[in-house]
Design an enzyme around this catalytic site. Structure first.
Site, PDB file in Angstrom:
ATOM      1  N   ASP A   3       0.829  -1.208   0.000  1.00 60.98           N
ATOM      2  CA  ASP A   3       0.000   0.000   0.000  1.00 60.98           C
ATOM      3  C   ASP A   3       0.862   1.257   0.000  1.00 60.98           C
ATOM      4  O   ASP A   3       2.057   1.213   0.314  1.00 60.98           O
ATOM      5  CB  ASP A   3      -0.951   0.010   1.199  1.00 60.98           C
ATOM      6  CG  ASP A   3      -0.224  -0.014   2.541  1.00 60.98           C
ATOM      7  OD1 ASP A   3       0.766  -0.769   2.667  1.00 60.98           O
ATOM      8  OD2 ASP A   3      -0.626   0.717   3.468  1.00 60.98           O
TER       9      ASP A   3
ATOM     10  N   GLU B  42       0.069  -1.202   5.796  1.00 60.12           N
ATOM     11  CA  GLU B  42       1.182  -0.768   6.652  1.00 60.12           C
ATOM     12  C   GLU B  42       1.064   0.707   6.989  1.00 60.12           C
ATOM     13  O   GLU B  42       1.420   1.135   8.096  1.00 60.12           O
ATOM     14  CB  GLU B  42       2.518  -1.035   5.946  1.00 60.12           C
ATOM     15  CG  GLU B  42       3.756  -0.784   6.816  1.00 60.12           C
ATOM     16  CD  GLU B  42       4.291   0.637   6.744  1.00 60.12           C
ATOM     17  OE1 GLU B  42       5.215   0.967   7.512  1.00 60.12           O
ATOM     18  OE2 GLU B  42       3.788   1.437   5.928  1.00 60.12           O
TER      19      GLU B  42
END
Length: 378
Positions: free
Chosen positions: A78, A140
Site C-alpha cells: 500500500d 502498513e
C-alpha cells in the site's frame, strides 16, 4: 514464455492504485496490485498464496523451494494518499526524468517488489537448499493490519527476514515504536462574564499538559539507549483544539500527543505510565477526562545486537548497520525470526510530493538481494 522486464514490473506496480487511509474516501484497497504481483511471481516459478485479511485487503506470500528456514523478503503493497496539487508528475505513472523514477510508491515501497522479482528471475535455483519467501502486506501505512495478521497466522518460520523499506541500502537493526493518543476534556460551557457558571476545559487541559510534560522529563531521565541518535523516548504534544469563542467558557478541549518508545519498553508498561501520569488530574476532575488511542500502538524493535545476521548483512552491503526513529513492520516480523530493514531509496522521499528513486539504486539493490538469497537459501 517471455517474462516481463524489471521496468515493466516497476511500471505495473506504480500504475496500480493501492492507497490505504483511515479516511474511507481515500482507502482504495490493494487487491489489484496483489493480483499483478501474484501472477509475476508465479511466472518466475514461485508457488503463491493470496490471503484476504479484510474485504479489499490482501496479503501475498510467494515461495520458491522447500524445506525449513530460509529467507523472507517482505514489504507493504500500500501507499499513502497524495496531494495532487503538489505533484509535478502523475503519482500513478512511473516517470523517468533526470536519472530518477518518479511515482507514488517508487521508494515507499511497493517498487521494492520489482527488485525482488528481477533478482529471482536471474537466479539459478538448481542448487537451492532452503526456501525463499516473498511477503507483500496490506495497510502498513494505517494499522499494520497485514503484518499483524501474517505474524499471528504464519504457516512457516524463516531463519531471517529483510524488510525492503527505503534505507539507502543501509541495514537497519532497530527503531523506536509509536503510540498516539487523544485526551479529550469535557467541561461545561457558559458565559465568560461569570466563570462560576461553567467548567473551563482549557484550564483542566493545562493540568493534563503539565502532567504529560513531567512524564516526558521522567522518560528522558529513566530510559536511555546509546544506539540511537536521540537516545531516549520522546513525547510530543502535537495538536490541540478547544473552545469556540473568546466570550464563552470552553466546554471541550482535545489534545493529540505521541510517544516514541525505545526497544524494550513494553506497550502495556508505557500505557500504564501514561495513565498513571494523569491519575491525579482524573481524580480531581472525575468523568471529565477521556483517553483514546489514535491508532493501534507499535512497539519498538531491535535485532539482537550481536546476532550473526547483522554481521552477515553488513558484509553483503559493505556498510555498518544503524538505528532509526521511524516505524516499520519489523516489530511484528521480528516475532518470527531475526529481522533487518534494508531497501533501495531514501526515507526522505517517503510521503513526499514527487516521490522518487534514483537510478543509482537499481544495480546495487539487485546485487544485494541476489547475494542475500545466495547466502541464506543456497
Amino acid at each position: 514464455m517471455q517474462l516481463p522486464s524489471f521496468l515493466e514490473v516497476y511500471k505495473g506496480l506504480i500504475s496500480t492504485d493501492s492507497i490505504s487511509s483511515t479516511d474511507p474516501s481515500w482507502d482504495h484497497g490493494n487487491e489489484k496490485v496483489i493480483e499483478k504481483m501474484a501472477q509475476w511471481f508465479k511466472d518466475v516459478g514461485f508457488s503463491v498464496e493470496v490471503v484476504e485479511v479484510e474485504p479489499g485487503k490482501h496479503n501475498m506470500v510467494a515461495k520458491m523451494g522447500s524445506g525449513e528456514g530460509g529467507l523472507l523478503l517482505a514489504g507493504h503493497s500500500d501507499t499513502v494518499p497524495f496531494d495532487e496539487g503538489r505533484w509535478n508528475f502523475d503519482p500513478h505513472a512511473l516517470t523517468e526524468h533526470n536519472n530518477r523514477f518518479y511515482g507514488l510508491g517508487t521508494a515507499d515501497m511497493k517498487g521494492f517488489f520489482a527488485f525482488v522479482y528481477e533478482a529471482a528471475k536471474k537466479m539459478d535455483w538448481s542448487k537451492q537448499t532452503k526456501p525463499l519467501y516473498v511477503l507483500a502486506t496490506c495497510d502498513e501505512e494505517t494499522t499494520m493490519l497485514g503484518a499483524r495478521h501474517f505474524t499471528e497466522n504464519a504457516p512457516f518460520k524463516p531463519d531471517y527476514c529483510i524488510i525492503g523499506e527505503p534505507t539507502s541500502l543501509v541495514p537497519i537493526r532497530g527503531h523506536k515504536g509509536h503510540v498516539a493518543n487523544a485526551v479529550r476534556v469535557t467541561g461545561k460551557s457558559g458565559h465568560s462574564s461569570d466563570p462560576a457558571l461553567g467548567v473551563n476545559a482549557i484550564e483542566i487541559m493545562h493540568e493534563v499538559l503539565f502532567a504529560l510534560m513531567q512524564l516526558r522529563d521522567k522518560l528522558v531521565k529513566e530510559y536511555h539507549h546509546p544506539g540511537f541518535a536521540i537516545p531516549s523516548p520522546t513525547l510530543n504534544l502535537g495538536h490541540i483544539h478547544g473552545g469556540d469563542s473568546a466570550n464563552r467558557i470552553c466546554g471541550c478541549c482535545e489534545l493529540h500527543y505521541d510517544v516514541r518508545p525505545l526497544p524494550g519498553i513494553s506497550l502495556d508498561g508505557l500505557d500504564n505510565m501514561l495513565r498513571s501520569a494523569l491519575k491525579e488530574v482524573e481524580a480531581k476532575w472525575p468523568g471529565r477526562i477521556e483517553i483514546t488511542p489514535l491508532h493501534e500502538p507499535i512497539p519498538g524493535y531491535e535485532c539482537q545486537h550481536d546476532h550473526p545476521f547483522i554481521g552477515g548483512m553488513e558484509s553483503v552491503c559493505e556498510t555498518e548497520s544503524q538505528t532509526v526513529n521511524y516505524c516499520t513492520e519489523a516489530p511484528f516480523l521480528q516475532e518470527l525470526c531475526p529481522t533487518l530493514v534494508l531497501g533501495p531509496g531514501s526515507i526522505d522521499q517517503a510521503h513526499q510530493p514527487d516521490e522518487f528513486l534514483s537510478f543509482d539504486f537499481i544495480d546495487p539493490t539487485i546485487d544485494v538481494l541476489s547475494k542475500s538469497i545466495r547466502k541464506y537459501c543456497f
